[in-house]
Each structure stands twice: as C-alpha cells, then as structure tokens.
Design an enzyme around this catalytic site. Structure first.
Site, PDB file in Angstrom:
ATOM      1  N   GLU A 158      -5.544   9.782   9.465  1.00 11.13           N
ATOM      2  CA  GLU A 158      -4.187   9.401   9.845  1.00 11.13           C
ATOM      3  C   GLU A 158      -3.791   9.918  11.221  1.00 11.13           C
ATOM      4  O   GLU A 158      -4.098  11.053  11.573  1.00 11.13           O
ATOM      5  CB  GLU A 158      -3.227  10.000   8.815  1.00 11.13           C
ATOM      6  CG  GLU A 158      -2.570   9.033   7.872  1.00 11.13           C
ATOM      7  CD  GLU A 158      -3.503   8.118   7.112  1.00 11.13           C
ATOM      8  OE1 GLU A 158      -3.627   6.948   7.521  1.00 11.13           O
ATOM      9  OE2 GLU A 158      -4.079   8.541   6.110  1.00 11.13           O
ATOM     10  N   GLU A 195       0.873  -1.171   0.000  1.00  9.15           N
ATOM     11  CA  GLU A 195       0.000   0.000   0.000  1.00  9.15           C
ATOM     12  C   GLU A 195       0.904   1.211   0.000  1.00  9.15           C
ATOM     13  O   GLU A 195       1.703   1.413   0.910  1.00  9.15           O
ATOM     14  CB  GLU A 195      -0.899   0.027   1.242  1.00  9.15           C
ATOM     15  CG  GLU A 195      -2.063  -0.944   1.157  1.00  9.15           C
ATOM     16  CD  GLU A 195      -3.045  -0.808   2.320  1.00  9.15           C
ATOM     17  OE1 GLU A 195      -2.833   0.047   3.201  1.00  9.15           O
ATOM     18  OE2 GLU A 195      -4.022  -1.578   2.344  1.00  9.15           O
TER      19      GLU A 195
END
Ligand SMILES: Cc1ncc(COP(=O)(O)O)c(C=O)c1O
Lengths: 285, 418
Positions: free
Chosen positions: A53, A42
């Site tokens: 995040e 990824e």
C-alpha cells in the site's frame, strides 16, 4: 449473483478500508458507493504491515486500526452493511492465517489455524471473494482449497512484471476476476494512466475471468480510457480514501463525505460506461 | 521455482510478497544459485578476496582471559567488531552489493535499524561504486546519530520513515514499497536472514564466513570444537553466521540470545510487546515475506517490539533460526535490558572491548549461566559499541548499576552532547 456476473457491463469496483475513520461513518461510506453505482466492493481488512500500500491507504489503515477495527469486528461490519453488490475482502495473509474463530464457536477444531476458519467465517458473513496482495500463487494452495470448499472466489493480482510460468500458475488458480495492476509500485492515485496498462491487459487477454484494472485510477476520464482499452472493470482505491482523509482533516459531517463519495462513484461508473462505447468492435475472421 | 533451493525451513520461510516483486525475487534466486552456490564467474572468490582486502577478514578468535578466569571456562571472542565498519553486517552487505553488480543492477536500497547494516551497505556501495538509498525509522535516526552521519559521509541517501513507531519493522516495509516501484534496476539489500526466499539462505551464506573461520580457529587453539556458541539474535544474521558451520556438530550447543527488553509480558490492548523475543515468546505467522515466529496479537496484527538495542528491536526473526529452535537444535534464550547494559560495562572493563548493545545480550547470558555452558565457549562479538555510547550514557544514568563508571562525569564533559 456470482462475482464474475457483476462484470456483465463495465464494472466500477471501489475500495475502502473498513472502519476508516470509524465503524459508523465507514458503513455509510460503503453504502454510498453502492448508491453511486459500484458493481463490486473491495473492502480492506486493515493489517499493521501493509507492504503493498502507498501512503494514502496506509493512513486509512492506521485510522481504522486506531478506531478499533479487528478481524471479528470486520465480519460484523460486513454483516451490518446494507448493500446488494458482492463484497470482496482485501487483506494480508497473516490475518487470514491467524484467524481461529470466536472462542466457543461450534464446528471447526478449537484453535485450528490456517486459512480454513477465516474463509468459513467470511462465507458466513456473505463475502464473495478474497484478494490477498502478499500471497503469490506459489503459496496459495491452502487458501484456494478453502475458497473452493466454501464457495468463495480468489482474485489474483497480475503485475506489469508478471510473465511466463507465473501467468500460467495464476490463471490456474484465479476466479471471480483478475486484478490487473496498471503500473509498478504501491497503490496511490496518479494523474497519468500508465501505458503499461495496455500491455498488461494484452497478457491476460484470453483469460476467461473478467479483467479489472487498478492502481492509480482517479477520474471518470481515466476509467473511460481504461475500459476503452479493453478492461471489464476499473478498481479505484486511493482516490476514494483521499475523500475520507479530507473529511477527517477538515472535520466534515460524515453525511457530506458520503455524498461526495457517491458523486465520485457516479463519475467513475459513468466513465466506465462511456469507455465501453469507444471499444473497437471485435474483428471477424 | 528452480530446483536447488526451495526456501523452506520446515514449515517456515517461503515467499509471501506482492506479485510485482515476484519476478525480481525469481531473478535473485537464479543469481543466488549461480553465483553464490555455484561460484559462477568466480563470484565467491571475488567476494572472499574483497572481504580480506576491504573487510579485514579473517577476524581473530581471541581468548578472553579475564572472562575465562571469572567463569572458570575457556571463553573465546569471535571479533566481528573488528570487521570494517565495526560489525558483522559488512559480510552480508558486501556480498549483496557485489551480487547486484553481477546481476547488472544500477541502484541499491536497504533498510536499517541500528544503522549498522545501513552503514555497511553505504560502505560497500561506495567501494563498489553503486548509488544507494537507506530507509531508516525516525526513532532509530534519533538514537543512532553517528551511524546516520557515517552513511551520509559514504555518499548514501538516508530517507526517514515516519510510519508506526519509526523502527526497523517500518523501515523494512518502506524499503519493500520502494522495491515494488523500482525492481527493474534496483536490488534490495536486506539486512538480516529475514524476508522472502532467497534472502534468508543467501544472507546466511555470506555471514557463514564467521563460523567457517571460528571453527578452524577453535580447532587450532584447542584441538577441538567448542562446547557452546553464543550469539545475540535480532533478525538472526550474526547468529546463523556464527552457528552455520556448527549446526551438524551435535556436541556444540548453540544459544540464540534475544532481547527480553523490559518485560516478557505482552500488552495486547496496546499492541505492544516490551521485548523483541520472537523466538522465545512469538507465534508462527507471516511477516515481511516469510512465515516465521512473530510478535503478534491474537488477530495476527504485528506488535511494536522493544529493546534497548536498536538492532534487536524487531518483531520477527529469520525462518531458519525459528526452525532450528523448533527442532531443538538451537536454544532460544533471552536477557533483559538491565542485564545487557551491565554486560556492556563488564566486557568493556574486563576485556577492553566495548561491545554493541546487541552483542552485550550474549555476554549477559554468559554471566547468568556461567556454570552450565561447558568448558570452551565462543561468543560472537557481532559489533562494537561506539554507536551506542549516547544510549548507554542515558540508560546508565537512569539505572543504579554498581558496575558502571560514574556517569556524572560524562554529563559534565559531554554536556553538549546530552
Ligand atoms: C552489532 C549488531 N549485532 C547484532 C545485530 C542484530 O542483527 P542480527 O540478529 O541479524 O545479527 C545488529 C543489527 O543491527 C547489530 O548491529
């Protein structure tokens, strides 16, 4: 090889931000992960507002953006990468939506916006699939259609809070693998492996796509437990971005950082394989 | 999603959020439809009652005599600066904190830019006995100190956000991250008509008290509707609040006045837009959960915005307002920092009303377009300017404004403060 084939044996799926801390080092880091045993990679295309995040990956994103990472450069990065395993692009929807292609590009209406030009370019660069953390299935149809047109997989994230209708909607649209979020919150390495994992895995137990568990996995031992609990793969991001960050903070030689990433990858891949051996054999009825 | 509201304003709006938040957003949509739209359990009655008793509603629609004479137009001030807390923000904050109570939530989080929304949320939290944590960019903390103290004094935690430039955009992202961890017992009181559905519609409905009152007050005062309504626009909550009950009245012109900052041009290389005029200069994009107009570079990276007023300093805008601008119903206009500062002093001197710097933008537009706004104009005074005094003293000292009082005096008296 299709994305789901990469999960034939328990898969190790690392995440790094492309271009963190700079283009050249980052290329060598991603390649090191493959050497260490990655089955799928990824690769983050950094966005200025990464709302899903935690601090570790946010900082990686800031480093990559300040070193000049941008959408077209990202595709060049992928084209330059010398790896054989499938690459999944992880990014936020605005970057996909705004991409209009390089000016003067043949094909595609000039200035056409929306997911199609991005997906076409991603396919051209050899990207196998997309994960878009701020795109719930309700808003995903245009992207799903573009992915079908160009043969990309579209991975969805199932959260510990996802239930009922929402699970069904995702199941209809998901391909490649399903990203099972191990616990609530943003990304970040943790020392505990959440109990929510078992329950989350159970909810997608009868889905056809492989199940990869992420959020908080840090060690080979975590990976082992997660795979033993039934996951087809483990996704590890922050623990690897931490290594990149330390390399920057301590001004280390990128070759040493790459070696450490490869070693960490080996540990995690070995954990995943060990976990498979502990699985309770399927019951026969 | 359930049926009553789909969260789309033309192409804008929607719900672009991490999956972990979606169940909370569905729960909120359900609560919005039941309590706000259907007044279940008398929610809206309680909201209106508390806005009277605690908030001080209705706020006056005041004829501005000096401005009216200056512009040869009937100018009315909708005095949201007189609302408890000193800005329109309480309408929304109290509505959402009350809703969180009805939903059985135990904790409130909010972002704040100017500190006005954080202050209003802290007050509503204390009033309704809800613990709250406010995320605020460190740049904003530095330029809005009085509000930081007010939040703390009302018992709220204030958590500095250090990412990016440390303003509203980063504070919103950080609050969303907190929410992703705590959705089960926490409600996120977003501060404007931005974010994923149902926030834009819900915040507008709470703020619509402004135009509900203004409309009947104008009828009473003049026996007719105004020709124009002016409001400043950051995220656009005072704006939509002031417009909502006039949107269907084609005779009423609606002006959303954005912050032109120091310049309307954009530095793509540096990723900086020295303004906050997302309606005037932004492009369609997806930010903080909604598709709307956004200040962004060609790739879609969000730009750092700028305005002398912290409350307008934001790279996005509410999707409903963006839609009304696209359809031509609302005029998006802007004025720069200098004009806003001048308007701040002008209103203070002529009317004895010290406006927030955000609000001053609307008055600057009035000054520039005095002749062409019609015979009766309502300006929404979204907030009072006490919180901005330090900024105003500094910014005025840097400029040569003939209208400003002698700032040397302030420097002498306020020496310690500067
Ligand atoms: C007094 C005042 N007016 C206007 C605004 C801008 O917000 P909005 O555009 O949502 O009304 C703020 C924001 O903090 C404010 O404090």
């Amino acid at each position: 090889m299709t994305l789901s084939d990469a999960f034939d044996e328990p898969a190790f799926v690392p995440y790094l931000v492309a271009g963190d801390p700079d283009f050249g080092s980052s290329l060598s880091y991603v390649e090191a992960l493959e050497r260490g045993g990655a089955d799928v990679i990824e690769l983050g295309l950094p966005f200025s507002e990464p709302i899903a995040e935690g601090p570790t990956i946010q900082e990686g994103i800031v480093r990559a953006l300040s070193a000049g990472m941008a959408t077209e450069r990202y595709f060049e990065f992928v084209e330059r990468l010398d790896v054989d395993v499938p690459i999944v692009c992880m990014t936020y929807y605005n970057l996909i939506y705004q991409y209009t292609g390089t000016s003067g590009d043949a094909g595609g209406a000039a200035g056409e916006r929306g997911p199609r030009p991005f997906v076409e370019r991603a396919a051209g660069a050899g990207i196998a699939g997309l994960v878009v953390p701020d795109l719930p299935p309700e808003e995903a149809s245009p992207l799903r259609a573009a992915c079908d047109e160009f043969g990309l997989d579209l991975v969805f994230i199932v959260a510990p809070t996802t239930r009922g209708d929402r699970l069904d909607r995702m199941r209809e649209q998901v391909s490649g693998y399903v990203y099972v979020q191990a616990r609530l919150g943003t990304t970040g390495a943790r020392d505990d492996v959440s109990e929510q994992t078992d329950a989350s895995l159970e909810r997608v137990g009868d889905w056809e796509v492989p199940k990869a568990v992420g959020f908080g996995i840090k060690t080979g031992e975590h990976a082992e437990r997660i795979v033993a609990a039934g996951a087809d793969g483990v996704i590890v991001g922050s623990a690897l971005v931490d290594i990149v960050a330390e390399g920057v903070a301590e001004d280390r030689d990128p070759a040493d950082v790459a070696a450490e990433l490869a070693a960490k990858a080996e540990e995690l891949k070995a954990g995943a394989l060990a976990g498979a051996k502990q699985r309770t054999p399927p019951e026969h009825t | 999603m359930s049926s009553k509201t789909d969260g789309k304003f033309g192409e804008y709006g929607g719900q672009y959020v991490p999956e972990a938040l979606m169940p909370a957003i569905e729960e909120l949509t359900d609560a919005y439809e039941r309590y706000v739209l259907d007044n279940e359990d008398g929610f809206m009655d309680e909201f209106r009652r508390r806005m009277r008793e605690f908030g001080g509603r209705p706020t006056p629609l005041q004829p501005a005599e000096q401005l009216s004479a200056r512009y040869d137009t009937d100018v009315y001030l909708k005095r949201e600066d007189l609302l408890h807390g000193g800005a329109h923000k309480l309408n929304n904050a109290l509505g959402q904190v009350l809703l969180a109570k009805y939903m059985g939530k135990e904790r409130i989080i909010a972002e704040t830019g100017a500190g006005q929304h954080g202050t209003a949320t802290a007050m509503a939290g204390a009033h309704l006995d809800m613990p709250c944590e406010i995320y605020m960019g460190e740049t904003d903390i530095a330029r809005q100190r009085p509000n930081v103290f007010r939040m703390r004094i009302n018992g709220a935690e204030v958590t500095p956000v250090t990412t990016g430039r440390g303003t509203l955009k980063e504070a919103i992202s950080e609050t969303m991250r907190d929410w992703a961890k705590t959705v089960e017992n926490t409600h996120y009181v977003i501060g404007s008509i931005v974010g994923p559905h149902p926030f834009p519609a819900m915040v507008r409905d709470f703020q619509a008290l402004i135009s509900e009152e203004a409309r009947s007050q104008a009828q009473e005062a003049e026996g007719r509707l105004p020709d124009a309504v002016l409001a400043c626009a950051g995220g656009g909550s005072n704006t939509m609040g002031a417009f909502h009950n006039f949107v269907d009245e084609e005779s009423v012109d609606l002006y959303a006045v954005e912050a032109g900052g120091s310049s309307l041009s954009v530095d793509e290389e540096a990723g900086v837009a020295p303004n906050s005029a997302s309606l005037s200069t932004g492009e369609e994009g997806v930010l903080h959960g909604a598709r709307t107009r956004v200040l962004q570079d060609g790739d879609g990276q969000i730009m750092e915005s700028h305005s002398v007023s912290a409350g307008l300093d934001y790279a996005g805008v509410g999707p409903e307002l963006a839609h009304l601008v696209d359809t031509g119903r609302v005029d998006a206009v802007n004025v720069d920092d200098d004009a806003a500062l001048e308007a701040f002093h002008r209103l203070s001197q002529l009317e004895g009303v010290i406006p927030a710097l955000e609000t001053a933008h609307a008055f600057a537009y009035l000054e520039e377009h005095r002749g062409d706004l019609g015979e009766s104009v309502v300006v929404n005074v979204s907030g009072r300017g006490d919180k901005d005094l330090e900024t105003v003293i500094e910014e005025t000292a840097e400029r040569d404004l003939s209208i400003a009082p002698d700032m040397d005096l302030f420097r002498e008296i306020g020496g310690g403060m500067l």
